[in-house]
Write a protein that holds these residues in place. Structure first.
Motif, PDB file in Angstrom:
ATOM      1  N   LEU A  50      70.657 -39.426  92.570  1.00 48.28           N
ATOM      2  CA  LEU A  50      71.029 -38.111  92.044  1.00 48.28           C
ATOM      3  C   LEU A  50      71.101 -38.118  90.524  1.00 48.28           C
ATOM      4  O   LEU A  50      70.503 -37.263  89.851  1.00 48.28           O
ATOM      5  N   VAL A  51      71.818 -39.082  89.951  1.00 46.30           N
ATOM      6  CA  VAL A  51      71.999 -39.138  88.498  1.00 46.30           C
ATOM      7  C   VAL A  51      70.667 -39.348  87.783  1.00 46.30           C
ATOM      8  O   VAL A  51      70.348 -38.642  86.811  1.00 46.30           O
ATOM      9  N   TYR A  52      69.880 -40.303  88.259  1.00 48.76           N
ATOM     10  CA  TYR A  52      68.619 -40.604  87.581  1.00 48.76           C
ATOM     11  C   TYR A  52      67.589 -39.497  87.770  1.00 48.76           C
ATOM     12  O   TYR A  52      66.826 -39.183  86.845  1.00 48.76           O
ATOM     13  N   GLN A  53      67.563 -38.906  88.953  1.00 48.53           N
ATOM     14  CA  GLN A  53      66.594 -37.841  89.201  1.00 48.53           C
ATOM     15  C   GLN A  53      66.858 -36.637  88.311  1.00 48.53           C
ATOM     16  O   GLN A  53      65.927 -36.060  87.732  1.00 48.53           O
ATOM     17  N   VAL A  54      68.121 -36.252  88.195  1.00 51.15           N
ATOM     18  CA  VAL A  54      68.468 -35.118  87.341  1.00 51.15           C
ATOM     19  C   VAL A  54      68.096 -35.399  85.890  1.00 51.15           C
ATOM     20  O   VAL A  54      67.559 -34.532  85.189  1.00 51.15           O
ATOM     21  N   ASP A  55      68.356 -36.623  85.428  1.00 50.83           N
ATOM     22  CA  ASP A  55      68.007 -36.973  84.047  1.00 50.83           C
ATOM     23  C   ASP A  55      66.507 -36.912  83.824  1.00 50.83           C
ATOM     24  O   ASP A  55      66.046 -36.393  82.796  1.00 50.83           O
ATOM     25  N   ALA A 107      83.424 -42.768  90.262  1.00 48.45           N
ATOM     26  CA  ALA A 107      82.167 -42.036  90.421  1.00 48.45           C
ATOM     27  C   ALA A 107      82.119 -40.838  89.471  1.00 48.45           C
ATOM     28  O   ALA A 107      81.057 -40.503  88.937  1.00 48.45           O
ATOM     29  N   GLY A 108      83.272 -40.207  89.245  1.00 47.18           N
ATOM     30  CA  GLY A 108      83.325 -39.088  88.320  1.00 47.18           C
ATOM     31  C   GLY A 108      83.004 -39.503  86.892  1.00 47.18           C
ATOM     32  O   GLY A 108      82.295 -38.792  86.163  1.00 47.18           O
ATOM     33  N   ALA A 112      79.789 -38.217  84.747  1.00 47.42           N
ATOM     34  CA  ALA A 112      79.941 -37.624  83.417  1.00 47.42           C
ATOM     35  C   ALA A 112      79.037 -38.322  82.408  1.00 47.42           C
ATOM     36  O   ALA A 112      78.390 -37.668  81.576  1.00 47.42           O
ATOM     37  N   LEU A 113      78.976 -39.656  82.481  1.00 46.72           N
ATOM     38  CA  LEU A 113      78.084 -40.397  81.580  1.00 46.72           C
ATOM     39  C   LEU A 113      76.633 -40.028  81.847  1.00 46.72           C
ATOM     40  O   LEU A 113      75.823 -39.925  80.913  1.00 46.72           O
ATOM     41  N   GLY A 114      76.295 -39.816  83.123  1.00 46.45           N
ATOM     42  CA  GLY A 114      74.932 -39.413  83.459  1.00 46.45           C
ATOM     43  C   GLY A 114      74.577 -38.062  82.868  1.00 46.45           C
ATOM     44  O   GLY A 114      73.475 -37.870  82.342  1.00 46.45           O
ATOM     45  N   LEU A 115      75.507 -37.116  82.922  1.00 47.07           N
ATOM     46  CA  LEU A 115      75.255 -35.788  82.363  1.00 47.07           C
ATOM     47  C   LEU A 115      75.155 -35.815  80.840  1.00 47.07           C
ATOM     48  O   LEU A 115      74.434 -35.016  80.232  1.00 47.07           O
ATOM     49  N   LEU A 116      75.892 -36.751  80.217  1.00 48.07           N
ATOM     50  CA  LEU A 116      75.882 -36.864  78.756  1.00 48.07           C
ATOM     51  C   LEU A 116      74.760 -37.766  78.243  1.00 48.07           C
ATOM     52  O   LEU A 116      74.600 -37.926  77.026  1.00 48.07           O
ATOM     53  N   HIS A 117      74.013 -38.354  79.168  1.00 50.48           N
ATOM     54  CA  HIS A 117      73.001 -39.354  78.790  1.00 50.48           C
ATOM     55  C   HIS A 117      71.994 -38.811  77.786  1.00 50.48           C
ATOM     56  O   HIS A 117      71.579 -39.529  76.869  1.00 50.48           O
ATOM     57  N   LYS A 127      73.922 -46.875  73.546  1.00 50.02           N
ATOM     58  CA  LYS A 127      73.112 -46.840  74.761  1.00 50.02           C
ATOM     59  C   LYS A 127      73.327 -48.063  75.646  1.00 50.02           C
ATOM     60  O   LYS A 127      73.596 -47.932  76.850  1.00 50.02           O
ATOM     61  N   SER A 128      73.216 -49.246  75.081  1.00 50.27           N
ATOM     62  CA  SER A 128      73.363 -50.463  75.886  1.00 50.27           C
ATOM     63  C   SER A 128      74.764 -50.566  76.472  1.00 50.27           C
ATOM     64  O   SER A 128      74.937 -51.038  77.602  1.00 50.27           O
ATOM     65  N   THR A 129      75.753 -50.087  75.712  1.00 46.98           N
ATOM     66  CA  THR A 129      77.148 -50.214  76.143  1.00 46.98           C
ATOM     67  C   THR A 129      77.475 -49.295  77.304  1.00 46.98           C
ATOM     68  O   THR A 129      77.993 -49.730  78.344  1.00 46.98           O
TER      69      THR A 129
END
Length: 256
Positions: A50-55, A107-108, A112-117, A127-129
Motif C-alpha cells: 500500500l505505502v509503496y504503491q501510493v508513492d 504502523a501509523g 505517516a512517513l510514507g505519506l511524507l516521503h 532519506k537514509s535515516t
C-alpha cells in the motif's frame, strides 16, 4: 509472459519489495524467539504494498528521471495498481486487530512517513535515516509489539537489520544519484554501504545463537553490493532481492 517480463512485473509493481518486508519480518520473528504469525505477515505485505504503491503513483513525474523503466510500467497500468492499493488497504485494515494497539501506533508512524516521503526524500541527509527507521519499525517493531513479553535480543536484531537496510538505501541512492550519493559521490557512498553491510555481518555473528542466522541478511546485501551496477533492474531486482535471499537463508538456518 517471458521470465524477464515476470521479474519486471514483480519489481515494478512493488510486489517484490513487499515480499522482502514480509520475509524479513518472518526472519526477525524467529531471531527474537517469537512464533511466525501468518496474519502479521499478511499485514506487513499488504501495508508495504500500500505505502509503496501510493508513492509510485503519486510521484510518477519525478520518478521518471531516476527509474524510467518502473515509471513506464506504472504509467501503463494505473488502474491495476490503484486497484491493488484498494485491495491492500482492505486487507491491512482487516488484519489490524492482530497487531494490537502498540502495533497500530507503529504502523501509523510508518504510514505517516510514507505519506511524507515525497517531501522528506528531497532532504539528502534524512532519506537514509527515516527509510531505515520505518523498515526497522515494521520488521522488528511489529513482531515485538505482538509479543506477550519483551523478547530477548531486540537490540542485536535491530542492529543487524538497521545495518542491512541502511546499506540497501544507500545503494538505491547510488543508483539514482540522490541523497547521500549526491553529496559524497558514487564511490564513497557505495564504500559506506559495503562497510555497513559488513558491520551487520560482524554484529550478527557476534550476537546470541538464536540471532546469528540473521547475519544472512547483511551478508546477502554485501554480496549484491560487491559487483554493484547502477542499472535500474539490478537495483530493484538484485539489491532488493538480497533482502529476500538473506531473510530466507536466515529462516532456513533458524529451523535447522
Amino acid at each position: 509472459m517471458t521470465f524477464r517480463a515476470l521479474i519486471d512485473a514483480l519489481a515494478f509493481s512493488s510486489l517484490w519489495v513487499a515480499f522482502a518486508a514480509t520475509a524479513l519480518t518472518a526472519a526477525t520473528s524467529r531471531s527474537l524467539g517469537l512464533p511466525v504469525m501468518a496474519r502479521l505477515l499478511v499485514f506487513v505485505f499488504a501495508g508495504t504494498l500500500l505505502v509503496y504503491q501510493v508513492d509510485r503513483l503519486r510521484d510518477l513525474a519525478r520518478d521518471r528521471l531516476t527509474t524510467p523503466l518502473r515509471s513506464a510500467f506504472v504509467a501503463r497500468h494505473p488502474r491495476l495498481l490503484w486497484g491493488s492499493v484498494g485491495v491492500a488497504a482492505i486487507v491491512a485494515i482487516v488484519c489490524l486487530p492482530v497487531i494490537g494497539g502498540p502495533g497500530v501506533g507503529l504502523a501509523g508512524v510508518v504510514a505517516a512517513l510514507g505519506l511524507l516521503h515525497r517531501r522528506l526524500k528531497r532532504v539528502w541527509f534524512l532519506k537514509s535515516t527515516y527509510i531505515t527507521f520505518a523498515w526497522v519499525l515494521v520488521t522488528v517493531g511489529l513482531p515485538v509489539a505482538t509479543a506477550a513479553t519483551w523478547p530477548a535480543g531486540v537490540g542485536w536484531v535491530a542492529a543487524v537489520m538497521a545495518s542491512s537496510l541502511v546499506a540497501n538505501v544507500l545503494a538505491a541512492g547510488v543508483r539514482d544519484g540522490e541523497a547521500v550519493a549526491a553529496r559524497l559521490g558514487t564511490h564513497r557512498s557505495l564504500l559506506l554501504a559495503r562497510l555497513l553491510a559488513a558491520l551487520g555481518v560482524v554484529v550478527g555473528l557476534a550476537a546470541t545463537p538464536v540471532v546469528r542466522p540473521l547475519a544472512c541478511v547483511p551478508l546477502a546485501t554485501l554480496a549484491a553490493l560487491m559487483p554493484f551496477r547502477t542499472d535500474e533492474r539490478y537495483g530493484l531486482v538484485v539489491v532488493d532481492g538480497a533482502l529476500v535471499v538473506g531473510a530466507m537463508g536466515a529462516l532456513v538456518l533458524s529451523w535447522l
